[in-house]
Design a protein around this motif. Structure first.
Motif, PDB file in Angstrom:
ATOM      1  N   THR A  15      44.532 -66.732 -17.955  1.00 38.74           N
ATOM      2  CA  THR A  15      43.611 -66.344 -16.986  1.00 38.74           C
ATOM      3  C   THR A  15      42.347 -67.439 -16.650  1.00 38.74           C
ATOM      4  O   THR A  15      42.289 -68.303 -17.214  1.00 38.74           O
ATOM      5  CB  THR A  15      42.586 -65.162 -17.687  1.00 38.74           C
ATOM      6  OG1 THR A  15      41.980 -65.799 -18.944  1.00 38.74           O
ATOM      7  CG2 THR A  15      43.596 -64.051 -18.157  1.00 38.74           C
ATOM      8  N   GLU A  16      42.057 -67.111 -15.437  1.00 40.96           N
ATOM      9  CA  GLU A  16      40.756 -67.877 -14.992  1.00 40.96           C
ATOM     10  C   GLU A  16      39.383 -67.331 -15.286  1.00 40.96           C
ATOM     11  O   GLU A  16      39.488 -66.154 -15.274  1.00 40.96           O
ATOM     12  CB  GLU A  16      40.848 -68.106 -13.689  1.00 40.96           C
ATOM     13  CG  GLU A  16      42.385 -68.888 -13.118  1.00 40.96           C
ATOM     14  CD  GLU A  16      42.661 -69.056 -11.447  1.00 40.96           C
ATOM     15  OE1 GLU A  16      41.995 -68.253 -10.987  1.00 40.96           O
ATOM     16  OE2 GLU A  16      43.414 -69.828 -11.128  1.00 40.96           O
ATOM     17  N   PRO A  17      38.582 -68.237 -15.783  1.00 41.01           N
ATOM     18  CA  PRO A  17      37.222 -67.496 -16.074  1.00 41.01           C
ATOM     19  C   PRO A  17      36.734 -66.877 -14.941  1.00 41.01           C
ATOM     20  O   PRO A  17      36.589 -67.181 -13.827  1.00 41.01           O
ATOM     21  CB  PRO A  17      36.457 -68.857 -16.392  1.00 41.01           C
ATOM     22  CG  PRO A  17      37.321 -69.992 -16.736  1.00 41.01           C
ATOM     23  CD  PRO A  17      38.394 -69.485 -15.959  1.00 41.01           C
ATOM     24  N   GLY A  18      36.506 -65.481 -15.169  1.00 38.92           N
ATOM     25  CA  GLY A  18      36.031 -64.685 -14.023  1.00 38.92           C
ATOM     26  C   GLY A  18      36.979 -64.175 -13.246  1.00 38.92           C
ATOM     27  O   GLY A  18      36.490 -63.739 -12.112  1.00 38.92           O
ATOM     28  N   GLY A  19      38.304 -64.699 -13.265  1.00 40.69           N
ATOM     29  CA  GLY A  19      39.293 -64.321 -12.182  1.00 40.69           C
ATOM     30  C   GLY A  19      40.315 -63.469 -12.884  1.00 40.69           C
ATOM     31  O   GLY A  19      40.148 -62.891 -13.733  1.00 40.69           O
ATOM     32  N   SER A  20      41.388 -63.596 -12.227  1.00 39.83           N
ATOM     33  CA  SER A  20      42.780 -62.769 -12.562  1.00 39.83           C
ATOM     34  C   SER A  20      43.717 -63.572 -13.558  1.00 39.83           C
ATOM     35  O   SER A  20      43.343 -64.639 -13.681  1.00 39.83           O
ATOM     36  CB  SER A  20      43.188 -62.347 -11.280  1.00 39.83           C
ATOM     37  OG  SER A  20      43.776 -63.441 -10.561  1.00 39.83           O
ATOM     38  N   ALA A  21      44.599 -62.709 -13.692  1.00 42.11           N
ATOM     39  CA  ALA A  21      45.752 -63.306 -14.535  1.00 42.11           C
ATOM     40  C   ALA A  21      46.743 -64.130 -13.738  1.00 42.11           C
ATOM     41  O   ALA A  21      47.029 -63.627 -12.627  1.00 42.11           O
ATOM     42  CB  ALA A  21      46.430 -62.381 -15.367  1.00 42.11           C
TER      43      ALA A  21
END
Length: 141
Positions: A15-21
Motif C-alpha cells: 500500500t501507498e501511504p494514504g493511497g490504494s493497494a
C-alpha cells in the motif's frame, strides 16, 4: 506454504501511504499457484538449455505440476530466457486429451492473459512458451 516476502520488501501487495493497494508482479503467479496448484505434486524432469550463473548451471525453463482431486492436471512453467521455446510435455502413462485453460504472464504485460490452448495428442502436449514468462496450463481427461 510460507511466503517470506510478506514480511520483506517484495510483498505481492503493498500500500501507498494514504493511497490504494498495489499488486506487485509476483502477485499473479502466487494467486494462480494458490488457486490451481492444489492436489498431488508430480515428479517432473525438464530437458532444456541452461545458462551459467554464480552457482553453476540453471535451466531456462522450470516446471511444476499437480494432479487435482478431480483428476485434472495443472502445469506451471517459467521461461527465464529472452527467447520463446516450443515445448512438448510428455505425460507418460497419463491420459489428458483436452486442454481447458492456458494463462500466460509475459514481459511487458504484468496481468495474466488467456493464451492459445495447447494441442494435446497421444500422451503429450505441445505449446509455445513466451520469452521471460510464467504460464499455467490446465488439462482434463
Amino acid at each position: 506454504a510460507c511466503l517470506a516476502q510478506l514480511v520483506n520488501v517484495i510483498a505481492p501487495i503493498f500500500t501507498e501511504p494514504g493511497g490504494s493497494a498495489v499488486k506487485q508482479t509476483i502477485y499473479y503467479p502466487f494467486e494462480l499457484a494458490s488457486r490451481y496448484g492444489r492436489g498431488t505434486a508430480l515428479n517432473l524432469s525438464v530437458d532444456c538449455p541452461g545458462f551459467e550463473n554464480r552457482h553453476g548451471t540453471a535451466d531456462y525453463i522450470s516446471a511444476s505440476a499437480v494432479q487435482t482431486a478431480e483428476g485434472g492436471l495443472t502445469v506451471f512453467l517459467t521461461n527465464y530466457d529472452t527467447e520463446a521455446y516450443d515445448l512438448e510435455l510428455e505425460l507418460h502413462r497419463l491420459d489428458y486429451p483436452k486442454a481447458v485453460e492456458s494463462i500466460v504472464i509475459a514481459e511487458g504485460k504484468p496481468e495474466p492473459q488467456a493464451n492459445n490452448l495447447p494441442i494435446a495428442n497421444n500422451g503429450s502436449v505441445r505449446l509455445e512458451l513466451a520469452p521471460n514468462s510464467y504460464s499455467m496450463i490446465r488439462l482434463a481427461r
